[in-house]
Motif scaffolding. Structure first.
Motif, PDB file in Angstrom:
ATOM      1  N   ARG A 200       0.827  -1.207   0.000  1.00 52.40           N
ATOM      2  CA  ARG A 200       0.000   0.000   0.000  1.00 52.40           C
ATOM      3  C   ARG A 200       0.861   1.256   0.000  1.00 52.40           C
ATOM      4  N   ARG A 201       2.024   1.195   0.633  1.00 55.89           N
ATOM      5  CA  ARG A 201       2.907   2.362   0.657  1.00 55.89           C
ATOM      6  C   ARG A 201       3.447   2.694  -0.731  1.00 55.89           C
TER       7      ARG A 201
ATOM      8  N   VAL B  73      11.035  -6.175  -3.118  1.00 55.23           N
ATOM      9  CA  VAL B  73      10.257  -5.025  -3.569  1.00 55.23           C
ATOM     10  C   VAL B  73      10.825  -4.558  -4.906  1.00 55.23           C
ATOM     11  N   ASN B  74      10.008  -4.570  -5.949  1.00 54.30           N
ATOM     12  CA  ASN B  74      10.415  -4.106  -7.275  1.00 54.30           C
ATOM     13  C   ASN B  74       9.736  -2.779  -7.584  1.00 54.30           C
TER      14      ASN B  74
ATOM     15  N   GLN C 187      10.505   4.352   2.345  1.00 52.81           N
ATOM     16  CA  GLN C 187       9.166   3.934   2.753  1.00 52.81           C
ATOM     17  C   GLN C 187       9.129   2.467   3.158  1.00 52.81           C
ATOM     18  N   VAL C 188       9.749   1.597   2.350  1.00 61.18           N
ATOM     19  CA  VAL C 188       9.670   0.172   2.652  1.00 61.18           C
ATOM     20  C   VAL C 188      10.653  -0.235   3.734  1.00 61.18           C
TER      21      VAL C 188
ATOM     22  N   PHE D 242      12.884  -4.076   9.443  1.00 58.16           N
ATOM     23  CA  PHE D 242      13.573  -4.662   8.300  1.00 58.16           C
ATOM     24  C   PHE D 242      14.857  -3.895   8.000  1.00 58.16           C
ATOM     25  N   ASP D 243      15.814  -4.610   7.431  1.00 53.60           N
ATOM     26  CA  ASP D 243      17.031  -4.005   6.898  1.00 53.60           C
ATOM     27  C   ASP D 243      17.070  -4.253   5.396  1.00 53.60           C
ATOM     28  N   VAL D 244      17.494  -3.231   4.634  1.00 54.97           N
ATOM     29  CA  VAL D 244      17.684  -3.397   3.196  1.00 54.97           C
ATOM     30  C   VAL D 244      19.041  -4.053   2.988  1.00 54.97           C
TER      31      VAL D 244
END
Length: 590
Positions: A83-84, A105-106, A119-120, A375-377
């Protein structure tokens, strides 16, 4: 009652078709002008057509919650992230789980990848905390023992300080922050220093005013909070990140020291009064009635509404800045609006100096802020369009072939009427293209391959509407009527058929959009959009254009190339003037 004037026709008749045509042409010019004014004249493309960026996120267990990483929480996190970054589901961003604790996330090319990553990747622990005191965002010296709040020199200095830290938004009309030293504000506020005696307004008096509000005591070391506030420097991103990390690690029941996201102020905040899960919905809108510009409207859950009413009722009795509540996202103050009265009913608005982007960012945070995990990217890679370019080329070729076949059929069967159909198709194409470009700017709408298919299918839907109307007109001519009355008498029945057909198509698109996810939503959105545009074009362009052409000799006389040749249509011999042609017993439906 006065008799109507001769020659005056209703707007729905054939009296003023030029005005209707002018209306849709003005709308087209406005849309095209808006498209060029935006600086973007091409639709955004999805990741399958344009490529983009891919993030891999790894979930982390929260302190004290060793079993937080589970399927339920991962699915919830995927839904919130989707949704973000995906808004209405038409920006073509993709969010999906990979394994037990990773999320992919793409983001398509053309989307702000940096903003999407923030955001993610944001832990997004959201909460509403009361503001106990505030100061400019730069590092300040150790607070010295100060005189009473009534000291004029101190009061004057604090007033100029507070004027620099006005809240960015307000839930209602707000007062200017009044002078209050940081040290005095803490000591005079029972919420931070429960041992401080309540004043009744008279110097040196320790009497407690029974009418004065009594804030809920807050645990915490006053001296430590003062020291943290004085030492905190919010002027650099690195220092703000360090401060937000420390504030995010604090318990919801503890006061914290936090920076505003822009570094303009630093604040001591009380415990969380309303958690982010108490917000049901938030949206950014323009206030046209009171001229507040962009505002953020909030709707709370039942439990959240009760807590919000309680805390705003208490805050409204305090002096600035203690009548403010801070919206804290992962240890940073996103906004700190002030309150002048209790806000009940589960709805509120935040206003004051927002831009379109900032109001939407705040609404996004409030709507989708509470992730169940952090979360960590771990990786960030560039995604190529793969086979999407070739598939798009093939799809466009197929669409062009289909369009050419439709044109050949229209010209061969309807002859002159084919000009009306082609002009209507052109208008529909212009409206569709400009609206898609503008939706890409406003909502992040992106075209993927299924969406392109939806646009191609719409060609057949639009052509079908023209055929229905043309056949109704030809049926009326077969009954012996001339073209002008045939155009008007054939319209009500054609209109009914067109509306029913388009309603079925739109209903199918709406159901697909609601019950599906991913790329199918793009197809459904495009199909629904083009179906609505078909109704607009037929009502505001095709019908008035036919009314105008019916007055031209070429069409009215039934020229062989007009498509309305009486001989080819098998027109019945004209009846006597004294007799009116009877309506067909069982009219054909297209």
């Amino acid at each position: 009652m006065a008799a109507p004037k001769k020659g005056r026709r209703s707007p729905g008749g054939q009296g003023r078709p030029g005005r209707v045509l002018a209306l849709i042409l003005i709308a087209m010019v406005a849309l095209i002008g808006g498209m060029f004014a935006s600086g973007d004249t091409t639709p955004r493309l999805g990741i399958d057509l344009a490529g983009g960026t891919s993030f891999t996120l790894e979930a982390k267990n929260e302190p004290g919650k060793p079993n937080a990483i589970n399927k339920t929480n991962m699915d919830t996190a995927v839904g919130i992230m989707d949704r973000r970054v995906n808004g209405l589901g038409v920006s073509e961003s993709e969010v999906q789980t990979q394994g037990a604790k990773h999320i992919i996330v793409n983001i398509p090319k053309g989307t702000n990848a940096k903003q999407a990553r923030q955001q993610v990747g944001t832990t997004a622990k959201l909460g509403f905390r009361p503001v106990l005191t505030s100061a400019p965002g730069v590092k300040s010296p150790e607070p010295k023992p100060s005189a009473s709040v009534g000291d004029k020199a101190k009061d004057k200095g604090d007033k100029s300080k507070d004027d620099k830290t006005k809240p960015s938004g307000s839930t209602s009309a707000t007062a200017s922050p009044q002078g209050r030293a940081v040290t005095d504000a803490l000591k005079a506020n029972p919420a931070v220093d429960p041992s401080a005696p309540a004043k009744d307004g008279k110097a040196g008096s320790d009497k407690k005013d029974p009418k004065a509000p009594t804030p809920t005591p807050v645990p915490g070391d006053v001296a430590a909070l003062q020291k943290q506030l004085a030492a905190l420097d919010c002027s650099t991103p690195a220092s703000r990140a360090k401060a937000s990390e420390a504030a995010a690690a604090a318990k919801a029941s503890d006061p914290i020291v936090a920076c505003k996201t822009d570094g303009s102020a630093k604040e001591i905040l009380g415990p969380v009064a309303v958690e982010g899960t108490g917000v049901d919905k938030a949206s950014a809108v323009i206030d046209t009635q009171q001229g507040k510009g962009w505002i953020v409207q909030l709707k709370f859950t039942k439990d959240g509404a009760k807590k919000f009413a309680d805390v705003t009722g208490k805050l409204a009795t305090q002096q600035p800045p203690q009548n403010q509540f801070a919206i804290v996202l992962d240890g940073e103050v996103v906004s700190d609006p002030s309150v002048t009265s209790s806000i009940a009913g589960g709805q509120a608005e935040i206003s004051g100096g927002f831009t379109q982007e900032s109001s939407r960012d705040l609404a996004n945070v409030l709507s989708y802020g509470a992730l169940p995990l952090s979360f960590d990217v771990v990786t960030e890679t560039t995604v190529s369009p793969a086979l999407g370019g070739e598939q798009l080329r093939a799809g466009l070729i197929a669409g062009a072939i289909g369009l050419i076949l439709v044109i050949i059929y229209l010209v061969a069967y309807y002859r002159g009427l084919a000009l009306v159909a082609l002009a209507s198709l052109l208008v529909s194409a212009i409206l569709t293209y400009t609206i898609m470009v503008l939706l890409g700017i406003a909502l992040g709408f992106a075209l993927n391959l299924p969406a392109v298919c939806g646009a191609i299918v719409a060609i057949g839907i639009t052509a079908d509407s023209f055929i229905v109307y043309f056949e109704r007109i030809r049926d009326e001519i077969r009954e012996g009527r001339s073209l002008r009355p045939a155009v008007e008498r054939g319209w009500p029945r054609a209109r009914r058929t067109i509306l029913v057909s388009d309603f079925v198509s739109f209903l199918a698109a709406a159901v697909l959009f609601i019950v599906t996810v991913g790329k199918v939503q793009g197809f459904a959105f495009t199909l629904g959009l083009t179906t609505l545009l078909d109704v607009v074009v037929v009502f505001f362009f095709t019908k008035p254009l036919m009314t105008l052409l019916a007055r031209r000799k070429f069409f009215a006389s039934g020229h062989p190339w007009s498509g309305l040749d009486p001989k080819r249509l098998g027109v019945k011999p004209p009846l006597r003037a004294s007799r009116r042609p009877a309506a067909p017993v069982d009219p054909k439906e297209a």
